[in-house]
Design a protein around this motif. Sequence first.
Motif, short mmCIF file in Angstrom:
data_model
loop_
_atom_site.label_atom_id
_atom_site.label_comp_id
_atom_site.label_asym_id
_atom_site.label_seq_id
_atom_site.Cartn_x
_atom_site.Cartn_y
_atom_site.Cartn_z
N LYS A 177 0.82 -1.22 0.00
CA LYS A 177 0.00 0.00 0.00
C LYS A 177 0.85 1.26 0.00
N GLU A 178 2.14 1.13 0.33
CA GLU A 178 3.05 2.27 0.30
C GLU A 178 3.75 2.41 -1.04
N GLY A 179 3.43 1.51 -1.98
CA GLY A 179 4.07 1.56 -3.29
C GLY A 179 5.44 0.92 -3.33
N ARG A 180 5.78 0.16 -2.29
CA ARG A 180 7.08 -0.50 -2.23
C ARG A 180 7.02 -1.85 -2.94
N LEU A 181 8.05 -2.15 -3.71
CA LEU A 181 8.11 -3.42 -4.42
C LEU A 181 8.41 -4.54 -3.44
N VAL A 182 7.51 -5.51 -3.35
CA VAL A 182 7.68 -6.61 -2.39
C VAL A 182 7.82 -7.96 -3.09
N GLY A 183 7.52 -8.01 -4.39
CA GLY A 183 7.64 -9.29 -5.09
C GLY A 183 7.19 -9.16 -6.54
N ILE A 184 7.22 -10.28 -7.24
CA ILE A 184 6.71 -10.31 -8.61
C ILE A 184 5.89 -11.58 -8.80
N VAL A 185 4.98 -11.54 -9.75
CA VAL A 185 4.25 -12.74 -10.16
C VAL A 185 4.64 -12.97 -11.62
N THR A 186 5.13 -14.17 -11.92
CA THR A 186 5.55 -14.49 -13.27
C THR A 186 4.47 -15.29 -13.99
N VAL A 187 4.65 -15.43 -15.29
CA VAL A 187 3.74 -16.27 -16.08
C VAL A 187 3.73 -17.68 -15.51
N ASP A 188 4.89 -18.19 -15.12
CA ASP A 188 4.99 -19.54 -14.54
C ASP A 188 4.17 -19.65 -13.27
#
Length: 205
Positions: A177-188
């Motif tokens: 909610k603070e706009g901080r990058l915490v992870g990614i979701v990949t196609v896999d």
Amino acid sequence: EISECLVGSEMCIRDRIINSITDSELSAIIEELYVDDAVDMMEELPANVVKRVMRTATPETRRLINQYLNYPENSAGSIMTAEFIDLKKYMNVREAIARIRRIGKDKETIYICFVTSADRKLEGVVSVKDLLLNDDETVIEDIMDTNVIFCMTHDDQEEVSEKISDYDLMAIPVVDKEGRLVGIVTVDDIIDVLEQELSLIHISE
């Protein structure tokens, strides 16, 4: 940093010990703990150590930890991974490629890199193709795309899947909610979710 150590010397000693542990040793410790104990420990750890914990945990443990961290089931937060390449906008292409070579082996994908500020705010995205097609001294800020398609930790995984499909993405960044990058979701990651849902449908039939 010195003042922090004086105020909380035990915490600093603990952090130094944890930072000296190898990834495999850290993984073994996490897997031995009950999930709620692991979460309690993680809430007191610095962000870089939390990233190591999430990277080394098994998929099942990572899923449970995410749930304990209040990421709803079937949300972006519950399926994301912390295995991403992060760069700074003041880096040049040569420095960025050197970083990718240094840390890329353990990352989920190296083809898409995310640019973050000192406080981990998501600022842009740049592809390895962009890096390779520019001169070594080109600054990341000059070639990164600031119009980043992203999702929030609490977004439903179906919405995440639609964004990945609609924008033909290899990976989508997940911010808090603070706009901080915490992870990614990949196609896999999305494919894994779909396969799990299909298997549950077959079981119920």
